[in-house]
Design an enzyme around this catalytic site. Structure first.
Site, PDB file in Angstrom:
ATOM      1  N   ASP A  31       0.850  -1.195   0.000  1.00  0.00           N
ATOM      2  CA  ASP A  31       0.000   0.000   0.000  1.00  0.00           C
ATOM      3  C   ASP A  31       0.891   1.252   0.000  1.00  0.00           C
ATOM      4  O   ASP A  31       1.612   1.504   0.975  1.00  0.00           O
ATOM      5  CB  ASP A  31      -0.862  -0.045   1.273  1.00  0.00           C
ATOM      6  CG  ASP A  31      -2.077   0.871   1.214  1.00  0.00           C
ATOM      7  OD1 ASP A  31      -3.086   0.544   1.850  1.00  0.00           O
ATOM      8  OD2 ASP A  31      -1.992   1.914   0.539  1.00  0.00           O
ATOM      9  N   ASP A  69      -2.885   4.905  -2.291  1.00  0.00           N
ATOM     10  CA  ASP A  69      -3.776   5.632  -1.382  1.00  0.00           C
ATOM     11  C   ASP A  69      -4.155   6.993  -1.971  1.00  0.00           C
ATOM     12  O   ASP A  69      -3.281   7.744  -2.411  1.00  0.00           O
ATOM     13  CB  ASP A  69      -3.005   5.839  -0.062  1.00  0.00           C
ATOM     14  CG  ASP A  69      -3.867   6.396   1.027  1.00  0.00           C
ATOM     15  OD1 ASP A  69      -4.872   5.757   1.371  1.00  0.00           O
ATOM     16  OD2 ASP A  69      -3.540   7.481   1.545  1.00  0.00           O
ATOM     17  N   GLU A 101      -6.972   4.112  -5.114  1.00  0.00           N
ATOM     18  CA  GLU A 101      -8.130   4.527  -4.307  1.00  0.00           C
ATOM     19  C   GLU A 101      -8.470   5.947  -4.767  1.00  0.00           C
ATOM     20  O   GLU A 101      -7.621   6.846  -4.665  1.00  0.00           O
ATOM     21  CB  GLU A 101      -7.800   4.522  -2.815  1.00  0.00           C
ATOM     22  CG  GLU A 101      -9.009   4.978  -2.000  1.00  0.00           C
ATOM     23  CD  GLU A 101      -8.654   5.444  -0.608  1.00  0.00           C
ATOM     24  OE1 GLU A 101      -7.580   6.039  -0.427  1.00  0.00           O
ATOM     25  OE2 GLU A 101      -9.441   5.199   0.317  1.00  0.00           O
ATOM     26  N   HIS A 154     -10.799  -1.053   5.480  1.00  0.00           N
ATOM     27  CA  HIS A 154     -10.439  -0.628   6.842  1.00  0.00           C
ATOM     28  C   HIS A 154     -10.982   0.753   7.195  1.00  0.00           C
ATOM     29  O   HIS A 154     -10.774   1.240   8.312  1.00  0.00           O
ATOM     30  CB  HIS A 154      -8.910  -0.640   6.946  1.00  0.00           C
ATOM     31  CG  HIS A 154      -8.286   0.316   6.004  1.00  0.00           C
ATOM     32  ND1 HIS A 154      -8.249   0.114   4.622  1.00  0.00           N
ATOM     33  CD2 HIS A 154      -7.725   1.518   6.203  1.00  0.00           C
ATOM     34  CE1 HIS A 154      -7.673   1.140   4.047  1.00  0.00           C
ATOM     35  NE2 HIS A 154      -7.353   2.011   4.978  1.00  0.00           N
ATOM     36  N   ASP A 155     -11.665   1.384   6.218  1.00  0.00           N
ATOM     37  CA  ASP A 155     -12.262   2.705   6.487  1.00  0.00           C
ATOM     38  C   ASP A 155     -13.779   2.640   6.597  1.00  0.00           C
ATOM     39  O   ASP A 155     -14.408   3.646   6.957  1.00  0.00           O
ATOM     40  CB  ASP A 155     -11.952   3.676   5.333  1.00  0.00           C
ATOM     41  CG  ASP A 155     -10.491   3.989   5.181  1.00  0.00           C
ATOM     42  OD1 ASP A 155     -10.058   4.201   4.037  1.00  0.00           O
ATOM     43  OD2 ASP A 155      -9.778   4.008   6.205  1.00  0.00           O
TER      44      ASP A 155
HETATM   45  O1  TEU Z   1      -8.620   6.906   2.747  1.00  0.00           O
HETATM   46  C1  TEU Z   1      -9.065   8.031   2.022  1.00  0.00           C
HETATM   47  C2  TEU Z   1     -10.291   8.556   2.624  1.00  0.00           C
HETATM   48  O2  TEU Z   1     -10.859   9.514   2.215  1.00  0.00           O
HETATM   49  C3  TEU Z   1     -10.768   7.860   3.822  1.00  0.00           C
HETATM   50  O3  TEU Z   1     -10.456   8.747   4.831  1.00  0.00           O
HETATM   51  C4  TEU Z   1     -12.225   7.531   3.700  1.00  0.00           C
HETATM   52  O4  TEU Z   1     -12.748   8.033   2.540  1.00  0.00           O
HETATM   53  C5  TEU Z   1     -12.959   8.176   4.826  1.00  0.00           C
HETATM   54  O5  TEU Z   1     -12.366   7.703   5.990  1.00  0.00           O
HETATM   55  C6  TEU Z   1     -14.406   7.771   4.775  1.00  0.00           C
HETATM   56  O6  TEU Z   1     -15.041   8.539   5.753  1.00  0.00           O
HETATM   57  C7  TEU Z   1      -7.237   6.601   2.619  1.00  0.00           C
HETATM   58  C8  TEU Z   1      -6.942   5.455   3.571  1.00  0.00           C
HETATM   59  O7  TEU Z   1      -7.717   4.310   3.167  1.00  0.00           O
HETATM   60  C9  TEU Z   1      -7.311   5.896   4.962  1.00  0.00           C
HETATM   61  O8  TEU Z   1      -7.171   4.822   5.897  1.00  0.00           O
HETATM   62  C10 TEU Z   1      -6.390   7.038   5.346  1.00  0.00           C
HETATM   63  O9  TEU Z   1      -6.793   7.537   6.613  1.00  0.00           O
HETATM   64  C11 TEU Z   1      -6.484   8.178   4.320  1.00  0.00           C
HETATM   65  O10 TEU Z   1      -6.448   7.731   2.966  1.00  0.00           O
HETATM   66  C12 TEU Z   1      -5.289   9.116   4.479  1.00  0.00           C
HETATM   67  O11 TEU Z   1      -4.127   8.422   4.092  1.00  0.00           O
END
Ligand code: TEU
Ligand code: CA
Length: 541
Positions: free
Chosen positions: A97, A197, A247, A321-322
């Site tokens: 990642d 990311d 992403e 994970h989000d």
């Molecule tokens: O996520 C991007 C992002 O916008 C996320 O924060 C998600 O859309 C949001 O939490 C939904 O409410 C990526 C990673 O997957 C995330 O874990 C990181 O916190 C973020 O980027 C910053 O690197």
């Protein structure tokens, strides 16, 4: 361009919560190594591991302070090399990642920038201004402003996420070269692919002073040089024949077609999130509303059929994970827990795209059900808890929102057994384990032929057996019932109809004659109506 990924399935591991091998309560690389046989038994082709590089862990590793070294809390470089080797021996490719939109504020580059080194200040996005006047009032993603002031420099720096995650300046060719070196380093170690990311945020707008207010992500997404930067990164590092997934925050179908079309020489596929905002009231993640199923179907119809008209490709998924756990969000944790988890898995796994299974999704793991803010860890959750209180919500109301929307819901430790700490650790788990681990765990589902785990194994297997799933056309069907979603896949003489009841009640539908062989389904026997959360995949004869 590699096409293997079209019939592949990817398993996503959030390393901190997957398996702890040394009793410190934190998942690690050797924990993953110990579970390779389990992962292999799922039939997946790749494992995407969330960042385990050096990091102060403000955002649990998405704030990287050294891209080429392993965070000691997760193990050593030798452990990492052994994991790559052992997964490879099982025919499983590792995808690492890459967090390239920003670094940690503890990265050497940012430390030098803060010390006033002009070369490294240009690795980031600094703007002059007095201490009370940021260049704009843009909102960052975790509830703060998007600019932070450095008194010693008399300048503000941009961060689309936490203040400890300063955005990199991709307009600077030195930055792009540094990041290409990171890719070359891990490619040299035998990594078989990459997840990037928030990749569609890397190209910032020319003006960083207008408009004055709004969401920073909205102003930076799909920026003016984003395609040029991605193509340069991919072609200069020779990773076109690897599996790569971007992403993409708040992106468009047109951009995702361009990001993933072979002629673009950019990525294999993209994640987008519109289907995971149908329960956001007024588009606000922290304002609750039931999922709008008409919006959900319209999204899938538009994006699946739109992408299928091109040679673009999508990642298809519910969980990561989000995101909260999908069985708690769009399914049922109670009477129809098993049926709804299987229905949701069926709906995604027969779509046109590469399916991603997030750790524990194959078990039907649920949200955490925390009852105190002290149980939460995530920077976004804690920030928004305080924002909701400031908006006048009570603690109970704010906790109810977090219980449904916090990212911690998907970060609870993997539930391996009904034993102590769900078999995740012999120590104290870094994050609380939901009480239902005694009934929802890999060990108990292993021996149940009707378990969600064994159903997911069938879903993965069918993708290998029926080319229509990975190569066929797709068309969404009218059912006359908003709760019943259906689509068909065709390739030559192969013809599948997938029909899913997204409700906890019996439902009728019209317009679809289901005749042929049931390839997979979550109820036995024949019946007139769709049972609660029923899924049927018919091989039409
Ligand atoms: O996520 C991007 C992002 O916008 C996320 O924060 C998600 O859309 C949001 O939490 C939904 O409410 C990526 C990673 O997957 C995330 O874990 C990181 O916190 C973020 O980027 C910053 O690197
Ligand atoms: Ca550990």
């Amino acid at each position: 361009m590699l096409d293997k990924y079209k019939s592949s399935t990817v398993y996503q591991i959030y390393i901190k919560s997957f398996c702890d091998s040394n009793g410190d309560g934190i998942g690690d690389l050797n924990g993953i190594r110990s579970k390779l046989p389990y992962i292999k038994s799922l039939g997946v082709d790749y494992i995407w591991i969330t960042p385990f590089f050096c990091s102060p862990m403000v955002d649990n590793g998405y704030d990287v302070s050294d891209y080429r070294n392993v965070n000691p809390m997760f193990g050593t470089m030798e452990d990492c090399e052994a994991l790559i080797r052992e997964a490879d021996a099982l025919g499983i490719g590792l995808m690492f990642d890459m967090v390239f939109n920003h670094t940690s504020s503890k990265h050497e580059w940012f430390r030098k920038a803060l010390a006033g080194d002009p070369e490294y200040m240009d690795y980031y996005i600094f703007r002059d201004g007095d201490k009370d006047t940021p260049p704009t009032e843009w909102a960052a993603s975790f509830g703060t402003g998007a600019w932070d002031y450095v008194p010693s420099l008399g300048k503000w720096y941009l961060h689309l996420f936490a203040p400890e995650q300063p955005d990199l300046n991709w307009e600077n060719p030195k930055v792009r070269e540094e990041l290409k070196e990171v890719i070359r380093f891990w490619k040299g170690k035998g990594v078989k692919g990459f997840r990037f990311d928030v990749l569609n945020l890397i190209s910032k707008p020319e003006s960083l002073s207008e408009p004055k207010t709004g969401s920073a992500v909205r102003f930076c997404k799909d920026g003016r040089h984003v395609h040029e930067f991605i193509r340069e990164m991919v072609t200069d590092t020779g990773i076109e024949d690897m599996i790569t997934v971007g992403e993409m925050a708040s992106t468009t179908l047109e951009n995702c077609i361009r990001y993933s079309s072979p002629a673009s020489h950019e990525l294999s596929m993209c994640f987008n999130f519109h289907h995971l905002k149908v329960d956001y009231k007024d588009g606000d993640k922290f304002s609750l509303m039931p999922p709008d199923l008409k919006m959900l179907r319209d999204y899938f119809k538009e994006w699946q059929e739109g992408m299928a008209k091109t040679d673009g490709w999508s990642a298809v998924f519910w969980c990561n994970h989000d995101q909260p756990r999908i069985v708690s969000r769009f399914g049922d944790e109670g009477q129809y827990w098993k049926e709804s988890a299987k229905m949701l898995g069926t709906f995604v796994h027969f779509l046109r795209g590469t399916p991603y299974i997030y750790q524990g999704e194959e078990l039907g793991m649920t949200n955490a059900h925390y009852t105190s803010i002290d149980q939460y860890d995530d920077v976004e959750a804690i920030n928004y808890y305080n924002i909701l209180l400031k908006r006048g919500q009570s603690q109970a109301e704010a906790l109810n929102v977090l219980a449904q929307r916090a990212r911690d819901n998907s970060r609870t430790p993997m539930q391996w057994t009904a034993g102590e700490n769900a078999g995740f650790t012999t120590g104290k788990a870094w994050l609380g384990i939901p009480e239902n681990y005694t009934s929802i765990n890999a060990e108990s589902e292993e021996s149940d032929s009707e378990s969600i785990l064994n159903y997911y194994r069938q879903l993965v297997k069918l993708r290998k057996e029926y080319p229509v799933i990975s190569e066929g056309s797709i068309e969404f069907l009218e059912t006359g019932n908003v709760y019943v979603m259906a689509y068909e896949r065709r390739l030559g003489s192969e013809h599948l109809v997938v029909i899913c009841n997204f409700s906890g009640q019996d439902q009728t539908f019209t317009g679809i004659a289901l005749h042929g062989e049931v390839l997979i389904g979550n109820y036995s026997g024949s019946h007139k109506m769709m049972k609660p959360y029923e899924a049927i995949v018919m091989l039409v004869k």
